[in-house]
Design a protein around this motif. Sequence first.
Motif, PDB file in Angstrom:
ATOM      1  N   ALA A   7      -6.958  -3.146  36.221  1.00  0.00           N
ATOM      2  CA  ALA A   7      -7.147  -2.344  35.007  1.00  0.00           C
ATOM      3  C   ALA A   7      -6.028  -2.624  34.004  1.00  0.00           C
ATOM      4  CB  ALA A   7      -7.199  -0.862  35.352  1.00  0.00           C
ATOM      5  N   ARG A   8      -4.814  -2.737  34.481  1.00  0.00           N
ATOM      6  CA  ARG A   8      -3.674  -3.024  33.612  1.00  0.00           C
ATOM      7  C   ARG A   8      -3.805  -4.415  33.000  1.00  0.00           C
ATOM      8  NH1 ARG A   8       0.906  -3.216  36.961  1.00  0.00           N
ATOM      9  NH2 ARG A   8       0.344  -1.112  37.532  1.00  0.00           N
ATOM     10  N   GLN A   9      -4.218  -5.390  33.801  1.00  0.00           N
ATOM     11  CA  GLN A   9      -4.399  -6.751  33.310  1.00  0.00           C
ATOM     12  C   GLN A   9      -5.522  -6.807  32.272  1.00  0.00           C
ATOM     13  OE1 GLN A   9      -6.028  -9.699  36.073  1.00  0.00           O
ATOM     14  NE2 GLN A   9      -4.445 -11.126  35.373  1.00  0.00           N
ATOM     15  N   ARG A  10      -6.597  -6.097  32.535  1.00  0.00           N
ATOM     16  CA  ARG A  10      -7.715  -6.048  31.594  1.00  0.00           C
ATOM     17  C   ARG A  10      -7.266  -5.428  30.274  1.00  0.00           C
ATOM     18  NH1 ARG A  10     -12.133  -2.809  30.062  1.00  0.00           N
ATOM     19  NH2 ARG A  10     -14.088  -3.967  29.948  1.00  0.00           N
ATOM     20  N   HIS A  11      -6.537  -4.324  30.370  1.00  0.00           N
ATOM     21  CA  HIS A  11      -6.024  -3.657  29.174  1.00  0.00           C
ATOM     22  C   HIS A  11      -5.121  -4.597  28.372  1.00  0.00           C
ATOM     23  CE1 HIS A  11      -4.286  -0.632  26.560  1.00  0.00           C
ATOM     24  NE2 HIS A  11      -3.097  -1.061  26.933  1.00  0.00           N
ATOM     25  N   THR A  12      -4.225  -5.264  29.046  1.00  0.00           N
ATOM     26  CA  THR A  12      -3.314  -6.193  28.378  1.00  0.00           C
ATOM     27  C   THR A  12      -4.079  -7.300  27.675  1.00  0.00           C
ATOM     28  OG1 THR A  12      -1.553  -5.711  29.959  1.00  0.00           O
ATOM     29  CG2 THR A  12      -1.382  -7.789  28.738  1.00  0.00           C
ATOM     30  N   ARG A  13      -5.071  -7.847  28.333  1.00  0.00           N
ATOM     31  CA  ARG A  13      -5.872  -8.919  27.727  1.00  0.00           C
ATOM     32  C   ARG A  13      -6.617  -8.433  26.497  1.00  0.00           C
ATOM     33  NH1 ARG A  13      -8.350 -11.973  33.059  1.00  0.00           N
ATOM     34  NH2 ARG A  13      -6.437 -13.107  33.566  1.00  0.00           N
ATOM     35  N   LEU A  14      -7.212  -7.257  26.588  1.00  0.00           N
ATOM     36  CA  LEU A  14      -7.960  -6.739  25.448  1.00  0.00           C
ATOM     37  C   LEU A  14      -7.047  -6.376  24.282  1.00  0.00           C
ATOM     38  CD1 LEU A  14     -10.673  -4.639  27.317  1.00  0.00           C
ATOM     39  CD2 LEU A  14     -10.978  -6.802  26.081  1.00  0.00           C
ATOM     40  N   MET A  15      -5.868  -5.859  24.568  1.00  0.00           N
ATOM     41  CA  MET A  15      -4.909  -5.578  23.491  1.00  0.00           C
ATOM     42  C   MET A  15      -4.473  -6.875  22.816  1.00  0.00           C
ATOM     43  SD  MET A  15      -4.463  -2.458  22.693  1.00  0.00           S
ATOM     44  CE  MET A  15      -3.104  -2.764  21.562  1.00  0.00           C
ATOM     45  N   ARG A  16      -4.274  -7.917  23.591  1.00  0.00           N
ATOM     46  CA  ARG A  16      -3.895  -9.208  23.012  1.00  0.00           C
ATOM     47  C   ARG A  16      -4.996  -9.763  22.114  1.00  0.00           C
ATOM     48  NH1 ARG A  16      -1.215 -11.848  28.337  1.00  0.00           N
ATOM     49  NH2 ARG A  16       0.786 -10.797  28.186  1.00  0.00           N
ATOM     50  N   VAL A  17      -6.236  -9.609  22.538  1.00  0.00           N
ATOM     51  CA  VAL A  17      -7.373 -10.068  21.735  1.00  0.00           C
ATOM     52  C   VAL A  17      -7.392  -9.337  20.392  1.00  0.00           C
ATOM     53  CG1 VAL A  17      -9.895  -9.923  21.557  1.00  0.00           C
ATOM     54  CG2 VAL A  17      -8.845 -10.876  23.605  1.00  0.00           C
ATOM     55  N   ALA A  18      -7.343  -8.018  20.429  1.00  0.00           N
ATOM     56  CA  ALA A  18      -7.391  -7.232  19.190  1.00  0.00           C
ATOM     57  C   ALA A  18      -6.179  -7.511  18.317  1.00  0.00           C
ATOM     58  CB  ALA A  18      -7.489  -5.740  19.523  1.00  0.00           C
ATOM     59  N   ASP A  19      -5.004  -7.589  18.921  1.00  0.00           N
ATOM     60  CA  ASP A  19      -3.787  -7.865  18.161  1.00  0.00           C
ATOM     61  C   ASP A  19      -3.856  -9.240  17.507  1.00  0.00           C
ATOM     62  OD1 ASP A  19      -1.015  -7.060  17.418  1.00  0.00           O
ATOM     63  OD2 ASP A  19      -0.540  -8.902  18.523  1.00  0.00           O
ATOM     64  N   HIS A  20      -4.367 -10.215  18.209  1.00  0.00           N
ATOM     65  CA  HIS A  20      -4.506 -11.565  17.658  1.00  0.00           C
ATOM     66  C   HIS A  20      -5.377 -11.542  16.402  1.00  0.00           C
ATOM     67  CE1 HIS A  20      -5.168 -15.886  17.384  1.00  0.00           C
ATOM     68  NE2 HIS A  20      -6.456 -15.605  17.296  1.00  0.00           N
ATOM     69  N   LEU A  21      -6.511 -10.861  16.486  1.00  0.00           N
ATOM     70  CA  LEU A  21      -7.409 -10.803  15.335  1.00  0.00           C
ATOM     71  C   LEU A  21      -6.763 -10.096  14.148  1.00  0.00           C
ATOM     72  CD1 LEU A  21     -10.730 -10.015  17.206  1.00  0.00           C
ATOM     73  CD2 LEU A  21     -10.219 -12.092  15.916  1.00  0.00           C
ATOM     74  N   VAL A  22      -6.079  -9.000  14.391  1.00  0.00           N
ATOM     75  CA  VAL A  22      -5.416  -8.254  13.315  1.00  0.00           C
ATOM     76  C   VAL A  22      -4.289  -9.087  12.710  1.00  0.00           C
ATOM     77  CG1 VAL A  22      -3.996  -6.222  12.817  1.00  0.00           C
ATOM     78  CG2 VAL A  22      -6.068  -5.991  14.201  1.00  0.00           C
ATOM     79  N   ARG A  23      -3.501  -9.724  13.563  1.00  0.00           N
ATOM     80  CA  ARG A  23      -2.383 -10.552  13.089  1.00  0.00           C
ATOM     81  C   ARG A  23      -2.883 -11.725  12.253  1.00  0.00           C
ATOM     82  NH1 ARG A  23      -0.371 -14.060  16.956  1.00  0.00           N
ATOM     83  NH2 ARG A  23      -1.342 -12.585  18.307  1.00  0.00           N
ATOM     84  N   GLU A  24      -3.900 -12.409  12.728  1.00  0.00           N
ATOM     85  CA  GLU A  24      -4.447 -13.557  12.004  1.00  0.00           C
ATOM     86  C   GLU A  24      -5.054 -13.123  10.671  1.00  0.00           C
ATOM     87  OE1 GLU A  24      -4.354 -16.935  12.744  1.00  0.00           O
ATOM     88  OE2 GLU A  24      -2.881 -16.227  14.191  1.00  0.00           O
ATOM     89  N   ALA A  25      -5.725 -11.998  10.660  1.00  0.00           N
ATOM     90  CA  ALA A  25      -6.321 -11.498   9.421  1.00  0.00           C
ATOM     91  C   ALA A  25      -5.244 -11.127   8.406  1.00  0.00           C
ATOM     92  CB  ALA A  25      -7.215 -10.304   9.717  1.00  0.00           C
ATOM     93  N   ALA A  26      -4.115 -10.619   8.880  1.00  0.00           N
ATOM     94  CA  ALA A  26      -3.022 -10.250   7.981  1.00  0.00           C
ATOM     95  C   ALA A  26      -2.411 -11.481   7.313  1.00  0.00           C
ATOM     96  CB  ALA A  26      -1.953  -9.475   8.742  1.00  0.00           C
ATOM     97  N   VAL A  27      -2.433 -12.602   7.991  1.00  0.00           N
ATOM     98  CA  VAL A  27      -1.902 -13.843   7.422  1.00  0.00           C
ATOM     99  C   VAL A  27      -2.777 -14.307   6.264  1.00  0.00           C
ATOM    100  CG1 VAL A  27      -1.502 -16.294   7.906  1.00  0.00           C
ATOM    101  CG2 VAL A  27      -0.767 -14.559   9.545  1.00  0.00           C
ATOM    102  N   ILE A  28      -4.070 -14.102   6.394  1.00  0.00           N
ATOM    103  CA  ILE A  28      -5.023 -14.556   5.388  1.00  0.00           C
ATOM    104  C   ILE A  28      -4.915 -13.741   4.099  1.00  0.00           C
ATOM    105  CG2 ILE A  28      -7.497 -14.787   4.870  1.00  0.00           C
ATOM    106  CD1 ILE A  28      -7.857 -15.404   7.886  1.00  0.00           C
ATOM    107  N   SER A  29      -4.867 -12.408   4.209  1.00  0.00           N
ATOM    108  CA  SER A  29      -4.730 -11.558   3.026  1.00  0.00           C
ATOM    109  C   SER A  29      -4.229 -10.181   3.429  1.00  0.00           C
ATOM    110  CB  SER A  29      -6.061 -11.433   2.282  1.00  0.00           C
ATOM    111  OG  SER A  29      -6.938 -10.606   2.990  1.00  0.00           O
ATOM    112  N   SER A  30      -3.744  -9.431   2.448  1.00  0.00           N
ATOM    113  CA  SER A  30      -3.192  -8.111   2.761  1.00  0.00           C
ATOM    114  C   SER A  30      -4.267  -7.129   3.224  1.00  0.00           C
ATOM    115  CB  SER A  30      -2.465  -7.538   1.555  1.00  0.00           C
ATOM    116  OG  SER A  30      -3.363  -7.396   0.469  1.00  0.00           O
ATOM    117  N   ASP A  31      -5.505  -7.284   2.767  1.00  0.00           N
ATOM    118  CA  ASP A  31      -6.561  -6.389   3.243  1.00  0.00           C
ATOM    119  C   ASP A  31      -7.346  -7.009   4.390  1.00  0.00           C
ATOM    120  OD1 ASP A  31      -7.877  -8.298   1.691  1.00  0.00           O
ATOM    121  OD2 ASP A  31      -9.391  -6.881   0.993  1.00  0.00           O
TER     122      ASP A  31
END
Length: 80
Positions: A7-31
């Motif tokens: 469960a902890r490993q699954r949580h960590t993986r899913l947080m990394r996925v969401a964080d990656h998408l948010v981080r990459e989107a922030a690089v593209i534009s402020s919104d």
Amino acid sequence: MLQKMRARQRHTRLMRVADHLVREAAVISSDGPDRVTIAQVACLAFARHQLRITDDEAADYLAAALVARGHSTDHRPSTD
């Protein structure tokens, strides 16, 4: 014990996925982070880790990643 580790490993993986998408989107534009969708979270979770998640779960992980990076979730509709 093994179940908690999984469960902890699954949580960590899913947080990394969401964080990656948010981080990459922030690089593209402020919104950019506001434009990340729960479908993107679900698709990337499956593509990277073969994890199938519900829309509600994807929404939770996306909201957590947005808040962790200082973005608001006020604009996000609920998945109810």
